[in-house]
Design an enzyme around this catalytic site. Structure first.
Site, PDB file in Angstrom:
ATOM      1  N   SER A  36       4.936  18.715   7.441  1.00  0.00           N
ATOM      2  CA  SER A  36       4.923  17.604   7.850  1.00  0.00           C
ATOM      3  C   SER A  36       4.341  17.377   8.356  1.00  0.00           C
ATOM      4  CB  SER A  36       6.359  16.783   7.835  1.00  0.00           C
ATOM      5  OG  SER A  36       6.574  15.605   7.629  1.00  0.00           O
TER       6      SER A  36
ATOM      7  N   GLY B 288      -5.072  21.968   2.986  1.00  0.00           N
ATOM      8  CA  GLY B 288      -4.832  24.045   3.647  1.00  0.00           C
ATOM      9  C   GLY B 288      -6.035  24.247   4.296  1.00  0.00           C
TER      10      GLY B 288
ATOM     11  N   LYS C 178      12.823  19.053   3.963  1.00  0.00           N
ATOM     12  CA  LYS C 178      11.558  18.760   3.471  1.00  0.00           C
ATOM     13  C   LYS C 178      12.349  17.514   2.980  1.00  0.00           C
ATOM     14  CE  LYS C 178       7.886  17.088   4.263  1.00  0.00           C
ATOM     15  NZ  LYS C 178       6.908  16.596   2.957  1.00  0.00           N
TER      16      LYS C 178
ATOM     17  N   LYS D  57       5.883  10.563  -5.573  1.00  0.00           N
ATOM     18  CA  LYS D  57       5.341  12.303  -6.236  1.00  0.00           C
ATOM     19  C   LYS D  57       7.229  12.683  -6.571  1.00  0.00           C
ATOM     20  CE  LYS D  57       1.153  13.426  -4.461  1.00  0.00           C
ATOM     21  NZ  LYS D  57       1.567  12.562  -2.820  1.00  0.00           N
TER      22      LYS D  57
ATOM     23  N   GLU E 238      11.852   9.402   5.333  1.00  0.00           N
ATOM     24  CA  GLU E 238      10.613   8.603   5.040  1.00  0.00           C
ATOM     25  C   GLU E 238      10.933   7.663   4.182  1.00  0.00           C
ATOM     26  OE1 GLU E 238       7.098  11.708   4.630  1.00  0.00           O
ATOM     27  OE2 GLU E 238       6.995  10.302   2.851  1.00  0.00           O
TER      28      GLU E 238
ATOM     29  N   ASN F 243       5.765  21.044  -1.627  1.00  0.00           N
ATOM     30  CA  ASN F 243       6.905  20.303  -1.426  1.00  0.00           C
ATOM     31  C   ASN F 243       8.081  20.661  -3.251  1.00  0.00           C
ATOM     32  OD1 ASN F 243       7.390  18.237   1.085  1.00  0.00           O
ATOM     33  ND2 ASN F 243       5.889  17.322  -0.339  1.00  0.00           N
TER      34      ASN F 243
ATOM     35  N   HIS G 143      14.109  15.109   4.368  1.00  0.00           N
ATOM     36  CA  HIS G 143      13.231  14.395   5.183  1.00  0.00           C
ATOM     37  C   HIS G 143      12.255  12.860   4.624  1.00  0.00           C
ATOM     38  CE1 HIS G 143       8.770  13.784   6.571  1.00  0.00           C
ATOM     39  NE2 HIS G 143       9.087  13.991   7.603  1.00  0.00           N
ATOM     40  N   ASN G 144      11.802  13.730   3.410  1.00  0.00           N
ATOM     41  CA  ASN G 144      11.451  12.793   2.707  1.00  0.00           C
ATOM     42  C   ASN G 144      11.960  11.744   2.139  1.00  0.00           C
ATOM     43  OD1 ASN G 144       9.320  14.374   2.904  1.00  0.00           O
ATOM     44  ND2 ASN G 144       8.021  14.216   0.518  1.00  0.00           N
TER      45      ASN G 144
HETATM   46  C1  6PG Z   1       5.234  14.108   4.790  1.00  0.00           C
HETATM   47  C2  6PG Z   1       4.874  13.089   3.758  1.00  0.00           C
HETATM   48  C3  6PG Z   1       4.612  13.885   2.215  1.00  0.00           C
HETATM   49  C4  6PG Z   1       4.446  13.546   1.162  1.00  0.00           C
HETATM   50  C5  6PG Z   1       4.347  11.688   1.443  1.00  0.00           C
HETATM   51  C6  6PG Z   1       3.893  11.751  -0.468  1.00  0.00           C
HETATM   52  O1  6PG Z   1       6.346  15.057   5.661  1.00  0.00           O
HETATM   53  O2  6PG Z   1       3.805  15.101   5.177  1.00  0.00           O
HETATM   54  O3  6PG Z   1       6.410  13.277   3.381  1.00  0.00           O
HETATM   55  O4  6PG Z   1       4.856  15.631   1.888  1.00  0.00           O
HETATM   56  O5  6PG Z   1       4.392  13.909   0.194  1.00  0.00           O
HETATM   57  O6  6PG Z   1       4.210  11.762   1.993  1.00  0.00           O
HETATM   58  O7  6PG Z   1       5.185  11.245  -0.369  1.00  0.00           O
HETATM   59  P1  6PG Z   1       5.491   9.891  -1.842  1.00  0.00           P
HETATM   60  O8  6PG Z   1       4.496  10.266  -2.582  1.00  0.00           O
HETATM   61  O9  6PG Z   1       6.484  10.829  -2.813  1.00  0.00           O
HETATM   62  O10 6PG Z   1       5.950   8.677  -1.567  1.00  0.00           O
END
Ligand code: 6PG
Length: 464
Positions: free
Chosen positions: A129, A15, A183, A260, A190, A103, A186-187
């Protein structure tokens, strides 16, 4: 008194950084956190220079904002978002805008939007992100909700977002929960890319190469078509010494991956919609498997005798395997978004999503630049239809196949690489063996089947 055009609630690192970023772009801004420590941390920045005020009182914060108010929340996803919204409602006026930048689950966003609209307030569920650095220097921003709500904050988001060749890495994503949906996926992507990289790293390690050697391989990948944030940080991680003085830090990190929940949500929703994203599913499962450390220790067996493999050969195969894995992870995620957009009527423009992922976010890469050109030129829904990617995928898939063979032959788990390979192979097969599955379903449950040679629904009286 000069009023602020942007307010932010939740002055944790993300923030704080986002607020400084907005202030740096010439907007007067206000921050609120009920924790005085967070407010003092914010105040330790040169606030006047930044045209920034920070408060612990909600009333003072609200008074500091110009109308219609724009208030972004960067608080942990879940009930806290609802609590903050509830506390704001009596203090706001019609036309004020609340933006949730966490998120949050897309269905929570839909519920909140309807609730706030019924009170005459606007709401955007916005994916952000790029982590703490991205928030400070330029994140990728995925806003979803009503277009009129987006227009109110568009000048600020366009100013503060990352830039890819001069273009802002933000655009209106679509209706209702579209921003959080994009988003979430996206994760998921990721997760798949990170796990593919981890499996490649494990192969290098198992065949006896040092962290320094693997670092060199990743640095060379970063100079070519694999150039991306995740490859870049992997090289840096492999070169990091343990501050405790015990070799490289990576070797001392416990192999239990946390999560998460956004990767899991991506898989859960894909299952609900009947969309295949096996690389993402497997990456989620690999994190769950990693958590079973004690069981793994108890069951662990000696691996098959490893053959020797030359560093350059392995590096070449790894580069190809990773290229194919990245492309397949993007392909699965984008396909999920395009199908979900139809189901939920989100009206998502896939090209805009690809474009806003080109910079600022965790999955940013050179490949997304090529993908944008492909989707712009050709009316395609899936990466496998792209005339640009078809030949490259064919070529790089051989590296993926080699690495999956190498891993499985030596009992080294390469679940995400192999799921990507199977996904590619299945989508490139005109025939799949599920005729047998259909026959089995009909045998034990009279579930019926269709025939190749004539239309209609059939049942057979099978017998043993
Ligand atoms: C981003 C990330 C972020 C995410 C972390 C942790 O785009 O900046 O995706 O939003 O919260 O990467 O994710 P995990 O704890 O589920 O691995």
């Amino acid at each position: 008194m000069n009023k602020s055009s942007f307010g932010l609630i939740g002055l944790g690192v993300m923030g704080r950084n986002l607020l400084l970023n907005v202030a740096d772009h010439g907007f007067r801004v206000s921050g609120l956190d009920l924790d005085p420590k967070q407010v003092s941390a914010m105040q330790s920045e040169r606030l006047e220079e930044h045209k920034l005020e920070a408060f612990t009182s909600t009333d003072d914060f609200i008074r500091s904002l110009s109308s219609p108010r724009t208030i972004m929340l960067l608080v942990p996803a879940g009930t806290i978002v609802d609590q903050v919204i509830e506390s704001l409602i009596p203090k706001l006026d019609k036309g004020d805008l609340i933006i949730d930048g966490g998120n949050s689950h897309f269905l929570d966003t839909e519920r909140r939007e309807q609730f706030l609209n019924s009170k005459g307030l606007l709401f955007l569920g916005t994916g952000v992100s790029g982590g703490a650095q991205g928030a400070r220097k330029g994140p990728s921003i995925m806003p979803g909700g009503a277009l009129e709500a987006y227009k109110q904050v568009a000048p600020i988001f366009e100013a503060i977002s990352a830039k890819y060749q001069g273009e802002s890495c933000v655009s209106y994503v679509g209706r209702a929960g579209a921003g959080n949906y994009v988003k979430m996926v996206h994760n998921g992507i990721e997760y798949a890319i990170m796990q593919s990289i981890a499996e490649v790293y494990a192969l290098f390690r198992s065949f006896g190469f040092s962290n320094a050697e693997i670092k060199l391989a990743f640095e060379s990948f970063q100079k070519g078509r694999l150039s991306s944030f995740l490859i870049e940080i992997t090289a840096a991680i492999l070169g990091t010494k343990d501050p405790e003085g015990r070799g490289e830090l990576i070797d001392n990190i416990l192999d239990k991956a946390k999560q998460k929940g956004t990767g899991k949500w991506t898989s859960q929703n894909a299952m609900d919609l009947g969309i295949a994203i096996p690389s993402i599913d497997m990456a989620v499962s690999q994190r769950a498997l990693s958590a079973l450390k004690e069981l793994r220790l108890q069951l662990s067996e000696n691996k098959a005798q490893l053959e020797t493999i030359d560093f350059n050969t392995l590096s070449k195969q790894a580069e190809k395997a990773l290229y194919a894995s990245f492309a397949i992870a993007y392909g699965q995620g984008l396909h999920q978004i395009s199908e979900a957009s139809k189901v939920y009527d989100y009206q998502i423009d896939l090209l805009s999503v690809i474009k806003l992922w080109r910079g600022g976010c965790i999955i940013q890469s050179e490949m997304l630049g090529d993908l944008a050109v492909s989707f712009e030129k050709e009316a395609i829904e899936h990466i496998f239809e792209s005339s640009h990617f078809k030949p490259t995928l064919k070529e790089t898939l051989e590296g993926l196949r080699e690495l999956v063979l190498l891993g499985t032959k030596h009992a080294l788990p390469v679940g995400t690489l192999s799921s990507s390979l199977s996904y590619y192979d299945a989508l490139h097969s005109s025939e799949l063996p599920v005729n047998l599955v259909q026959a089995q379903r009909d045998f034990f449950g009279s579930h019926t089947f269709e025939r190749k040679d004539q239309p209609g629904i059939f049942h057979h009286d099978w017998s043993l």
